[in-house]
Write a protein that holds these residues in place. Sequence first.
Motif, PDB file in Angstrom:
ATOM      1  N   SER A 375       0.826  -1.220   0.000  1.00 14.27           N
ATOM      2  CA  SER A 375       0.000   0.000   0.000  1.00 14.27           C
ATOM      3  C   SER A 375       0.857   1.265   0.000  1.00 14.27           C
ATOM      4  O   SER A 375       0.573   2.221  -0.729  1.00 14.27           O
ATOM      5  CB  SER A 375      -0.901   0.048   1.227  1.00 14.27           C
ATOM      6  OG  SER A 375      -1.739  -1.052   1.234  1.00 14.27           O
ATOM      7  N   ASN A 376       1.903   1.281   0.842  1.00 16.37           N
ATOM      8  CA  ASN A 376       2.686   2.532   0.920  1.00 16.37           C
ATOM      9  C   ASN A 376       3.351   2.869  -0.415  1.00 16.37           C
ATOM     10  O   ASN A 376       3.542   4.036  -0.743  1.00 16.37           O
ATOM     11  CB  ASN A 376       3.690   2.523   2.087  1.00 16.37           C
ATOM     12  CG  ASN A 376       4.578   1.312   2.070  1.00 16.37           C
ATOM     13  OD1 ASN A 376       4.539   0.549   1.117  1.00 16.37           O
ATOM     14  ND2 ASN A 376       5.391   1.129   3.093  1.00 16.37           N
ATOM     15  N   GLN A 377       3.668   1.840  -1.213  1.00 15.72           N
ATOM     16  CA  GLN A 377       4.230   2.090  -2.547  1.00 15.72           C
ATOM     17  C   GLN A 377       3.169   2.730  -3.454  1.00 15.72           C
ATOM     18  O   GLN A 377       3.455   3.664  -4.202  1.00 15.72           O
ATOM     19  CB  GLN A 377       4.721   0.760  -3.153  1.00 15.72           C
ATOM     20  CG  GLN A 377       5.444   0.910  -4.481  1.00 15.72           C
ATOM     21  CD  GLN A 377       6.710   1.748  -4.361  1.00 15.72           C
ATOM     22  OE1 GLN A 377       7.544   1.486  -3.517  1.00 15.72           O
ATOM     23  NE2 GLN A 377       6.827   2.793  -5.180  1.00 15.72           N
ATOM     24  N   ILE A 378       1.942   2.225  -3.354  1.00 13.17           N
ATOM     25  CA  ILE A 378       0.854   2.786  -4.191  1.00 13.17           C
ATOM     26  C   ILE A 378       0.634   4.251  -3.838  1.00 13.17           C
ATOM     27  O   ILE A 378       0.559   5.119  -4.723  1.00 13.17           O
ATOM     28  CB  ILE A 378      -0.452   1.972  -4.000  1.00 13.17           C
ATOM     29  CG1 ILE A 378      -0.253   0.546  -4.524  1.00 13.17           C
ATOM     30  CG2 ILE A 378      -1.624   2.661  -4.712  1.00 13.17           C
ATOM     31  CD1 ILE A 378      -1.451  -0.387  -4.384  1.00 13.17           C
ATOM     32  N   TRP A 379       0.585   4.554  -2.537  1.00 12.32           N
ATOM     33  CA  TRP A 379       0.371   5.958  -2.136  1.00 12.32           C
ATOM     34  C   TRP A 379       1.530   6.836  -2.608  1.00 12.32           C
ATOM     35  O   TRP A 379       1.318   7.950  -3.089  1.00 12.32           O
ATOM     36  CB  TRP A 379       0.205   6.087  -0.617  1.00 12.32           C
ATOM     37  CG  TRP A 379      -1.045   5.427  -0.086  1.00 12.32           C
ATOM     38  CD1 TRP A 379      -1.128   4.556   0.955  1.00 12.32           C
ATOM     39  CD2 TRP A 379      -2.393   5.591  -0.560  1.00 12.32           C
ATOM     40  NE1 TRP A 379      -2.433   4.150   1.153  1.00 12.32           N
ATOM     41  CE2 TRP A 379      -3.226   4.772   0.244  1.00 12.32           C
ATOM     42  CE3 TRP A 379      -2.976   6.323  -1.595  1.00 12.32           C
ATOM     43  CZ2 TRP A 379      -4.605   4.684   0.053  1.00 12.32           C
ATOM     44  CZ3 TRP A 379      -4.353   6.232  -1.784  1.00 12.32           C
ATOM     45  CH2 TRP A 379      -5.148   5.433  -0.972  1.00 12.32           C
ATOM     46  N   ALA A 380       2.756   6.317  -2.479  1.00  9.81           N
ATOM     47  CA  ALA A 380       3.922   7.111  -2.906  1.00  9.81           C
ATOM     48  C   ALA A 380       3.853   7.402  -4.408  1.00  9.81           C
ATOM     49  O   ALA A 380       4.105   8.522  -4.854  1.00  9.81           O
ATOM     50  CB  ALA A 380       5.217   6.372  -2.563  1.00  9.81           C
ATOM     51  N   PRO A 390      -2.934  17.258  -2.548  1.00 13.24           N
ATOM     52  CA  PRO A 390      -2.508  16.714  -1.257  1.00 13.24           C
ATOM     53  C   PRO A 390      -2.857  15.223  -1.143  1.00 13.24           C
ATOM     54  O   PRO A 390      -3.897  14.796  -1.670  1.00 13.24           O
ATOM     55  CB  PRO A 390      -3.318  17.530  -0.236  1.00 13.24           C
ATOM     56  CG  PRO A 390      -3.862  18.689  -0.992  1.00 13.24           C
ATOM     57  CD  PRO A 390      -3.923  18.316  -2.434  1.00 13.24           C
ATOM     58  N   LEU A 391      -2.012  14.471  -0.440  1.00 14.16           N
ATOM     59  CA  LEU A 391      -2.234  13.025  -0.307  1.00 14.16           C
ATOM     60  C   LEU A 391      -3.605  12.721   0.308  1.00 14.16           C
ATOM     61  O   LEU A 391      -4.285  11.773  -0.095  1.00 14.16           O
ATOM     62  CB  LEU A 391      -1.105  12.396   0.526  1.00 14.16           C
ATOM     63  CG  LEU A 391      -1.167  10.870   0.670  1.00 14.16           C
ATOM     64  CD1 LEU A 391      -1.129  10.168  -0.685  1.00 14.16           C
ATOM     65  CD2 LEU A 391      -0.022  10.356   1.539  1.00 14.16           C
ATOM     66  N   GLU A 392      -4.047  13.567   1.277  1.00 17.19           N
ATOM     67  CA  GLU A 392      -5.361  13.321   1.916  1.00 17.19           C
ATOM     68  C   GLU A 392      -6.480  13.370   0.879  1.00 17.19           C
ATOM     69  O   GLU A 392      -7.444  12.596   0.953  1.00 17.19           O
ATOM     70  CB  GLU A 392      -5.670  14.359   3.008  1.00 17.19           C
ATOM     71  CG  GLU A 392      -4.622  14.485   4.105  1.00 17.19           C
ATOM     72  CD  GLU A 392      -3.404  15.276   3.659  1.00 17.19           C
ATOM     73  OE1 GLU A 392      -3.561  16.488   3.398  1.00 17.19           O
ATOM     74  OE2 GLU A 392      -2.303  14.687   3.561  1.00 17.19           O
ATOM     75  N   THR A 393      -6.336  14.289  -0.104  1.00 19.48           N
ATOM     76  CA  THR A 393      -7.366  14.384  -1.155  1.00 19.48           C
ATOM     77  C   THR A 393      -7.347  13.109  -1.996  1.00 19.48           C
ATOM     78  O   THR A 393      -8.398  12.544  -2.315  1.00 19.48           O
ATOM     79  CB  THR A 393      -7.092  15.616  -2.055  1.00 19.48           C
ATOM     80  OG1 THR A 393      -6.907  16.737  -1.214  1.00 19.48           O
ATOM     81  CG2 THR A 393      -8.218  15.860  -3.026  1.00 19.48           C
ATOM     82  N   ILE A 394      -6.132  12.658  -2.336  1.00 23.93           N
ATOM     83  CA  ILE A 394      -6.030  11.415  -3.122  1.00 23.93           C
ATOM     84  C   ILE A 394      -6.658  10.266  -2.341  1.00 23.93           C
ATOM     85  O   ILE A 394      -7.417   9.454  -2.884  1.00 23.93           O
ATOM     86  CB  ILE A 394      -4.541  11.098  -3.445  1.00 23.93           C
ATOM     87  CG1 ILE A 394      -3.936  12.201  -4.305  1.00 23.93           C
ATOM     88  CG2 ILE A 394      -4.405   9.747  -4.129  1.00 23.93           C
ATOM     89  CD1 ILE A 394      -2.439  12.064  -4.586  1.00 23.93           C
ATOM     90  N   GLN A 395      -6.395  10.231  -1.029  1.00 21.34           N
ATOM     91  CA  GLN A 395      -6.891   9.100  -0.233  1.00 21.34           C
ATOM     92  C   GLN A 395      -8.404   9.146  -0.029  1.00 21.34           C
ATOM     93  O   GLN A 395      -9.006   8.139   0.326  1.00 21.34           O
ATOM     94  CB  GLN A 395      -6.144   9.053   1.112  1.00 21.34           C
ATOM     95  CG  GLN A 395      -4.698   8.593   0.892  1.00 21.34           C
ATOM     96  CD  GLN A 395      -3.860   8.563   2.141  1.00 21.34           C
ATOM     97  OE1 GLN A 395      -4.096   9.338   3.065  1.00 21.34           O
ATOM     98  NE2 GLN A 395      -2.853   7.692   2.157  1.00 21.34           N
ATOM     99  N   ARG A 396      -9.012  10.307  -0.261  1.00 23.94           N
ATOM    100  CA  ARG A 396     -10.483  10.363  -0.205  1.00 23.94           C
ATOM    101  C   ARG A 396     -11.086   9.781  -1.485  1.00 23.94           C
ATOM    102  O   ARG A 396     -12.205   9.298  -1.488  1.00 23.94           O
ATOM    103  CB  ARG A 396     -10.948  11.817  -0.031  1.00 23.94           C
ATOM    104  CG  ARG A 396     -11.007  12.234   1.455  1.00 23.94           C
ATOM    105  CD  ARG A 396     -11.880  13.455   1.658  1.00 23.94           C
ATOM    106  NE  ARG A 396     -11.326  14.638   1.017  1.00 23.94           N
ATOM    107  CZ  ARG A 396     -10.415  15.437   1.567  1.00 23.94           C
ATOM    108  NH1 ARG A 396      -9.968  15.189   2.779  1.00 23.94           N
ATOM    109  NH2 ARG A 396      -9.944  16.480   0.916  1.00 23.94           N
TER     110      ARG A 396
END
Length: 469
Positions: A375-380, A390-396
Amino acid sequence: MPRVKQICCIGAGYVGGPTCAVIALKCPHIRVTIVDLNQARIDAWNSPDFNLPIYEPGLEDVVRQARGRNLFFSTDVDKGIRDADLIFVSVNTPTKKSGVGAGFAADLNYVELATRRIAATATSSKIVVEKSTVPCRTAESMRTILDANSKPNARFDILSNPEFLAEGTAIDDLFAPDRVLIGSLQTQEGKEACAALSEVYQNWVPKERILTVGLWSSELSKLAANAMLAQRISSVNALSAICEATGANIAEVAHSIGQDSRIGPKFLRASVGFGGSCFQKDILNLVYLSESLNLKEVAEYWKQVVTMNEYQKRRFSKRVVDTLFNTITGKRIAVLGFAFKADTGDTRESAAITLIRDFQQERALVNIYDPQVESNQIWADLNEASPDVPLETIQRQVSICSSALEACKNAEAVVIATEWAEFKTIDWQAVYASMNKPAFVFDGRLLVDADRLRSIGFKVTVIGRGERL
Ligand SMILES: NC(=O)C1=CN([C@@H]2O[C@H](COP(=O)(O)OP(=O)(O)OC[C@H]3O[C@@H](n4cnc5c(N)ncnc54)[C@H](O)[C@@H]3O)[C@@H](O)[C@H]2O)C=CC1
Ligand SMILES: O=C(O)[C@H]1O[C@H](OP(=O)(O)OP(=O)(O)OC[C@H]2O[C@@H](n3ccc(=O)[nH]c3=O)[C@H](O)[C@@H]2O)[C@H](O)[C@@H](O)[C@@H]1O
């Protein structure tokens, strides 16, 4: 030239790790030490439960047999260099991000630092082997650095020995390579160094498969091989666009042309675009080399292979939007596969990253499932692909799921981005039952049986096929 007794490999990555682990396995009389500056990576190679830093079928078995016997992993780069009589330089050579040649030329900083370290540390003569993929004539720069900085009694022979393994099949490729290529200066010393490395490979590779050529030919052959492989994919992908517009079927076209023994059947699978750490980088490197040599037409020719690959990715995401009634805003899309190809956890330049970024920009909701990527690779990767978001927007907008079935639940569409074998045997009936209707499947990898899926009720779009949904 004395026989090689100790090998050091600088760089414990996708190439250095598997390549030198196989050398250790096949040559129990040679002590092999793989060194890296990255402590976490070395710790993973040394982990008691063999939780290795890269996923590669068959690799764990090789490391289990050789580690602690004649295979060692360490961060003590200097000791590795001092003890060895042959040193592989297997560090990363990414595309330069800034300065002269940015976006095209290879960043040779890591190669230079490793070379300087060898010069500063070695107290006896060494054979230095370029394993990394480098521009033509890099060995000359390495020689200049080594000659200017070496200690008395230390003499260096430089060889080029590019690696042709593909991720996902690395161990099979290393056990039975189509060829091993060794480039050397055609001097007496150069030929002796070449013979010493050839002898190492001859422990398991038939002699006729070991090709010995000049240094510059060897360096250029590596770039040329990758350029021609990528060119085949861009050619078949260009034809897939014609198929979609005419009703021809790219699988049939590829099969028909591949039967010609002059063309051959391999590497003609249409896809959502090639990925991986090397094809794009090495072609851009070739483009840069051609431009530096004032060969403008040659540079343009090779550049088109990358342009076509970008076009293929865009074309595919546009087809998804067009088919879903010209809007995917607020719609849930399941993306199956995130790695750049099956049987690897590597995501570098994966087409899935571009597709998902396109879907995010259309304000879709995306569910991702990949059997190997963390997962951390996908987020990166997603963060890097959209630096302004922002990462938070992507994660929403994006969720990572632990199974294909979970990813497809309540989705409007399934997009197959990586050709993992397990996607062939998904319970498509159950997937269909859990999706919103009409339920769409977009196969970017020629993986599923489209007719069977249609009989379940899916509307199926396949790359390189323009027929009815
Ligand atoms: N990944 C692949 O399938 C293939 C890659 N290649 C080429 O092989 C080279 C290496 O590629 P990968 O293994 O994928 O890269 P990688 O990024 O996985 O590994 C390179 C390693 O070198 C280490 N490193 C960098 N500078 C160092 C230094 N001065 N001292 C010690 N360690 C250092 C890094 O920490 C990293 O762990 C590249 O030139 C690539 O083009 C060639 C064939 C296949
Ligand atoms: O220099 C390198 O790094 C390596 O690059 C490639 O190996 P790799 O990138 O690991 O994997 P490939 O099997 O070549 O696949 C590359 C990309 O092309 C795609 N591909 C491959 C074959 C095909 O027919 N169609 C297609 O779209 C794959 O899905 C993947 O995204 C080469 O195949 C290796 O010989 C080379 O050593």
